[in-house]
Scaffold this motif. Structure first.
Motif, short mmCIF file in Angstrom:
data_model
loop_
_atom_site.label_atom_id
_atom_site.label_comp_id
_atom_site.label_asym_id
_atom_site.label_seq_id
_atom_site.Cartn_x
_atom_site.Cartn_y
_atom_site.Cartn_z
N VAL A 199 32.57 56.09 43.80
CA VAL A 199 33.72 55.11 43.93
C VAL A 199 33.72 54.40 45.59
O VAL A 199 34.10 53.76 46.27
CB VAL A 199 34.99 55.45 42.97
CG1 VAL A 199 36.34 54.26 44.31
CG2 VAL A 199 34.96 55.12 41.93
N VAL A 200 34.36 55.97 46.78
CA VAL A 200 34.40 55.73 47.72
C VAL A 200 32.89 55.29 48.06
O VAL A 200 32.78 54.36 49.72
CB VAL A 200 34.20 57.05 47.84
CG1 VAL A 200 34.47 57.20 49.81
CG2 VAL A 200 35.91 57.23 47.32
N ASP A 201 31.42 55.88 48.25
CA ASP A 201 30.52 54.97 48.84
C ASP A 201 30.32 53.94 48.44
O ASP A 201 30.37 53.32 49.66
CB ASP A 201 29.10 56.08 48.05
CG ASP A 201 29.42 57.52 48.72
OD1 ASP A 201 30.00 57.71 49.87
OD2 ASP A 201 28.90 58.17 47.82
N LYS A 202 30.56 53.82 47.37
CA LYS A 202 30.75 51.86 47.14
C LYS A 202 31.69 50.77 47.64
O LYS A 202 31.07 50.08 48.56
CB LYS A 202 30.89 51.70 45.69
CG LYS A 202 29.56 51.91 45.17
CD LYS A 202 30.39 52.00 43.14
CE LYS A 202 29.00 52.58 42.12
NZ LYS A 202 27.48 52.26 42.95
N CYS A 203 32.49 51.25 48.07
CA CYS A 203 33.87 50.48 48.86
C CYS A 203 33.58 50.72 50.00
O CYS A 203 33.56 49.78 50.97
CB CYS A 203 35.14 51.71 48.62
SG CYS A 203 35.87 52.10 46.80
N GLU A 204 32.57 52.03 50.79
CA GLU A 204 32.53 51.32 51.54
C GLU A 204 31.75 50.93 52.48
O GLU A 204 31.18 50.58 53.29
CB GLU A 204 31.33 53.61 52.65
CG GLU A 204 31.15 53.08 54.17
CD GLU A 204 30.38 54.62 53.85
OE1 GLU A 204 29.44 55.12 55.05
OE2 GLU A 204 30.93 55.55 53.86
N LYS A 205 30.01 50.36 51.72
CA LYS A 205 29.66 49.91 51.89
C LYS A 205 30.08 48.46 51.94
O LYS A 205 28.96 47.03 51.91
CB LYS A 205 28.23 49.68 50.69
CG LYS A 205 27.89 50.98 50.78
CD LYS A 205 26.59 51.34 49.59
CE LYS A 205 25.73 52.84 49.61
NZ LYS A 205 25.10 53.42 48.52
N ASN A 206 31.21 47.72 51.03
CA ASN A 206 31.39 47.10 51.24
C ASN A 206 33.01 46.48 51.56
O ASN A 206 33.49 46.03 51.92
CB ASN A 206 32.26 46.74 49.90
CG ASN A 206 31.25 46.38 48.48
OD1 ASN A 206 30.23 45.40 48.51
ND2 ASN A 206 30.48 47.45 47.85
N GLY A 207 32.67 47.36 52.70
CA GLY A 207 33.91 47.31 54.21
C GLY A 207 35.34 47.53 53.70
O GLY A 207 35.66 47.41 54.64
N ILE A 208 35.22 48.73 52.97
CA ILE A 208 36.64 49.25 52.26
C ILE A 208 36.73 50.96 52.90
O ILE A 208 35.66 51.92 51.90
CB ILE A 208 37.10 48.57 51.31
CG1 ILE A 208 37.66 47.47 51.11
CG2 ILE A 208 38.67 49.90 50.81
CD1 ILE A 208 38.76 47.22 52.43
N VAL A 260 38.06 45.22 46.23
CA VAL A 260 37.36 45.94 46.30
C VAL A 260 36.89 47.57 45.57
O VAL A 260 36.25 48.01 44.69
CB VAL A 260 36.42 46.14 47.68
CG1 VAL A 260 35.50 47.00 47.98
CG2 VAL A 260 36.58 45.05 48.47
N ILE A 261 37.99 47.89 45.54
CA ILE A 261 38.61 49.58 44.85
C ILE A 261 38.08 48.90 43.44
O ILE A 261 37.12 49.76 42.51
CB ILE A 261 39.31 49.79 44.61
CG1 ILE A 261 39.74 49.74 46.82
CG2 ILE A 261 40.21 51.09 43.90
CD1 ILE A 261 41.16 50.59 47.22
N CYS A 262 38.85 47.89 42.51
CA CYS A 262 38.63 48.09 41.30
C CYS A 262 37.48 47.00 41.30
O CYS A 262 37.10 48.06 39.73
CB CYS A 262 39.29 46.38 40.87
SG CYS A 262 39.30 45.70 38.84
N HIS A 263 36.23 46.84 42.20
CA HIS A 263 35.15 46.34 41.41
C HIS A 263 34.19 47.64 41.46
O HIS A 263 32.93 48.23 40.92
CB HIS A 263 34.33 45.06 42.22
CG HIS A 263 32.88 44.83 42.30
ND1 HIS A 263 32.35 44.48 41.01
CD2 HIS A 263 31.91 45.39 42.37
CE1 HIS A 263 31.42 44.13 40.50
NE2 HIS A 263 30.90 44.84 41.90
N ALA A 264 34.24 48.42 42.35
CA ALA A 264 33.66 50.05 42.70
C ALA A 264 33.90 50.95 41.35
O ALA A 264 33.42 51.15 41.38
CB ALA A 264 33.76 50.69 43.98
N VAL A 265 34.66 51.02 41.33
CA VAL A 265 35.56 51.58 39.90
C VAL A 265 34.43 51.52 38.65
O VAL A 265 34.18 52.15 37.76
CB VAL A 265 36.92 51.68 39.54
CG1 VAL A 265 37.59 52.28 38.52
CG2 VAL A 265 37.97 52.51 40.55
N LYS A 266 34.74 49.68 38.51
CA LYS A 266 34.14 49.28 37.33
C LYS A 266 32.43 49.78 37.62
O LYS A 266 31.81 49.95 36.96
CB LYS A 266 34.15 47.99 37.34
CG LYS A 266 35.70 47.47 36.80
CD LYS A 266 35.16 46.03 36.89
CE LYS A 266 36.92 45.12 36.22
NZ LYS A 266 37.21 43.80 36.06
#
Length: 477
Positions: free
Chosen positions: A414-423, A462-468
Motif C-alpha cells: 500500500v505504501v509503495d503504491k501511494c508513493e508512486k501516486n504522489g502520497i 489515493v490511499i483508498c485506491h492503493a488499499v483496493k
C-alpha cells in the motif's frame, strides 16, 4: 624459695605428662611457625620462555573474533530497499525521484522551512557556531539554553523546565533520575521504545497494565496496596510511579488523564506523562493533555516531551516543580554527561514557541484537519483506523489480520503504491526489542496544519485506491 621452685617445676612436669597430646600439638605449631619464618620464599625464574615469531603467528591465525554486527549483505537482504530523500522534508518531499505530499513526518505545525525559524537559525550559527562541545555542567550552558528553559516553563505553566540535547534521551534519562532499584512503576503496555528503555534503566520493578485500561490499572494498584499493608515498614520506603503517554506513539490514542490523577491521590503514586505527540497539539494553546482536560499541570509530577515534532527542532524537555528540575540537573545522565543542545536548535525551538503563541488558532486548525482526514479514511473497506479523533498521528491496520508477515507485506505494498501516486506514508516500524505486546502491523499517518482540505481529499482517494489494489493482488496470489 628453692622448695617452692622445685614444687612448681614438678607440677608442670606432672601436668605435661598427664596431657601428652596437648604438648605434641603445641610443639608442632611452634615448629610450623619457625619454618614459616626461616624458609626462603619461592622465586619466579628470571628467564621466561619466549614464543618465536612463527608460534605467535600461529596463535594469531587460530584466534577468530566474533563479528560486532551481521554481514552487510545479510542485513540488506533482510531489510527493504532504502527510500532516498532529496531536499528539505516539509509539506512536500522527494522520495526516489517522486515528488510526494508528506504524510509521514511529524511536522504537525509546519515549522520546517519556516522563514522566521530559518533566519533565527542563521543568526544563532553566526553568534554561537554549530555546537557546544560540552555537557551543561561543563562549559555547555549557553544563555540561549537558559532562555529556552524559561520560555518552555512559562508556556507550559510550570515552575521550571530542563532541556536535553536528544529527544530519545530525554525520557530515557528522566525516569531513572527518580525511580531507582526497589521502586515500583505502573506503566501502560503500549508505551514507546524510548519509555521502555527509561523503565529498564531505572532498574525498578515494572508492572504493565493493559493499554488504556483503567480498571486493570486500578486492580494492580489495589493488589499493591494490600501487599503494602502486610509490610508497612517496607512500603514506607518504596516509591511508586505511573508512567503513561499523552498520545501513544504505538496506537495514536489519548490517555485517560482525569482517572490517572484520581489514582495518583487515591493510591499515593507519582505520575509521569510523556507528551511528545500531544505537546503542541492538544489544548487551546497546545500545552498538551493537561490543558486538554483542564487539569493543572501541578497535579502531574513530571511532563516529558521532545521538541522534534511540533517545534520541528531537536532535543527534548521536562517540566515540573523546582525540586524536580534540580534533581535532574544532578542525576539525569542525558543532562550531566551528554553534550548540550546545539544553540541553533535551541534558537529554532524558541522561534517556534513564539510563532505558536502569536497564532494560538493554529492548534484548533490542526486538530480540525486531523479529524477531517480521519473521517475520510474511516470508510476504507477492510481497514481499521486506530487513534484519538483529534490526533494528527494515527494508524491504519487490517480489519481482519492474517499473519504478521502477510499483513506487513500488504501494508508495504500500500505504501509503495501511494508513493508512486504522489502520497508519502510509512509503515510503523518497531525494533525486535519491543516485545511487551504484539502490536498489529500498521501504517502510521501524520497530518500537518499546512495540508488543505483539497490535499487531504486527494490523499484519501489515493490511499483508498492503493488499499483496493493491494487487496486484489493479494487475493490473486
Amino acid at each position: 624459695m628453692d622448695v617452692d621452685k622445685l614444687w612448681i617445676v614438678n607440677e608442670a612436669i606432672q601436668s605435661a605428662l598427664q596431657t601428652p597430646y596437648h604438648v605434641i600439638f603445641e610443639g608442632l605449631l611452634v615448629i610450623w611457625i619457625l619454618r614459616l619464618i626461616f624458609s626462603k620464599p619461592h622465586k619466579i625464574p628470571d628467564k621466561e620462555e619466549k614464543l618465536t615469531a612463527k608460534e605467535k603467528k600461529e596463535l594469531v591465525d587460530l584466534w577468530k573474533p566474533e563479528p560486532l554486527a551481521p554481514p552487510v549483505e545479510k542485513t540488506l537482504a533482510e531489510t527493504r530497499p532504502y527510500r532516498l530523500v532529496n531536499g528539505q522534508v516539509g509539506k512536500n518531499i522527494v522520495i526516489n525521484g517522486h515528488k510526494c505530499k508528506n504524510f509521514a513526518s511529524l511536522n504537525f505545525l509546519g515549522l520546517v522551512g519556516n522563514k522566521r525559524v530559518d533566519d533565527k537559525i542563521e543568526k544563532c550559527i553566526q553568534n554561537y557556531g554549530v555546537g557546544t562541545c560540552g555537557p551543561r555542567t561543563f562549559y555547555g550552558t549557553f544563555d540561549i539554553h537558559l532562555e529556552l528553559e524559561k520560555k518552555l516553563a512559562e508556556f507550559m505553566g510550570a515552575e521550571e523546565a530542563v532541556i536535553y540535547s536528544y529527544g530519545f534521551a530525554t525520557v530515557l534519562s528522566a525516569i531513572p533520575a527518580y525511580a531507582k532499584k526497589g521502586d515500583i512503576i505502573f506503566a501502560d503496555e503500549a508505551v514507546s521504545f524510548a519509555v521502555q528503555k527509561g523503565l529498564q534503566g531505572s532498574r525498578s520493578k515494572v508492572v504493565y497494565f493493559k493499554h488504556n485500561d483503567m480498571d486493570d490499572l486500578e486492580d494492580k494498584l489495589k493488589q499493591q496496596e494490600k501487599m503494602d499493608k502486610k509490610d508497612p515498614k517496607k512500603a514506607a520506603v518504596v516509591r511508586k510511579f505511573m508512567v503513561v503517554e499523552g498520545i501513544y506513539m504505538n496506537s495514536g490514542q489519548i490517555c485517560d488523564l482525569p482517572k490517572l490523577v484520581e489514582f495518583k491521590y487515591k493510591y499515593k503514586v507519582r505520575l509521569f506523562v510523556e507528551e511528545s505527540l500531544s505537546f503542541g497539539v492538544l489544548g487551546k494553546h497546545g500545552r498538551g493533555v493537561t490543558e486538554h482536560f483542564n487539569i493543572p499541570i501541578s497535579k502531574v509530577d513530571l511532563v516529558i516531551a521532545c521538541m522534534e515534532n511540533s517545534l520541528a527542532s531537536g532535543g527534548g524537555f521536562t517540566c515540573g516543580r523546582h525540586y524536580v528540575a534540580g534533581s535532574q540537573r544532578l542525576s539525569a545522565v542525558g543532562y550531566v554527561f551528554s553534550v548540550s543542545l546545539p544553540p541553533l536548535l535551541a534558537g529554532a525551538a524558541l522561534e517556534g514557541l513564539k510563532i505558536s503563541e502569536e497564532n494560538p488558532e493554529i492548534f484548533a486548525r490542526l486538530r480540525q484537519k486531523a479529524s477531517f482526514f480521519q473521517n475520510l479514511l474511516k470508510g476504507i473497506k477492510g481497514i481499521k483506523l486506530v487513534g484519538y479523533p483529534e490526533s494528527p498521528c494515527f494508524h491504519l491496520r487490517r480489519l481482519h489480520p492474517v499473519t504478521p508477515e502477510k499483513d506487513l507485506e500488504f501494508l508495504h505494498d500500500v505504501v509503495d503504491k501511494c508513493e508512486k501516486n504522489g502520497i508519502c506514508i510509512t509503515v510503523a516500524t518497531r525494533t525486535k526489542a519491543e516485545v511487551l505486546s504484539e502490536w498489529p502491523a500498521s501504517i502510521r499517518i501524520a497530518v500537518s496544519v499546512q495540508m488543505s482540505e483539497k490535499c487531504l481529499k486527494e490523499a484519501a482517494k489515493v490511499i483508498c485506491h492503493a488499499v483496493k489494489e493491494a487487496f486484489a493482488e493479494q487475493r490473486k496470489s
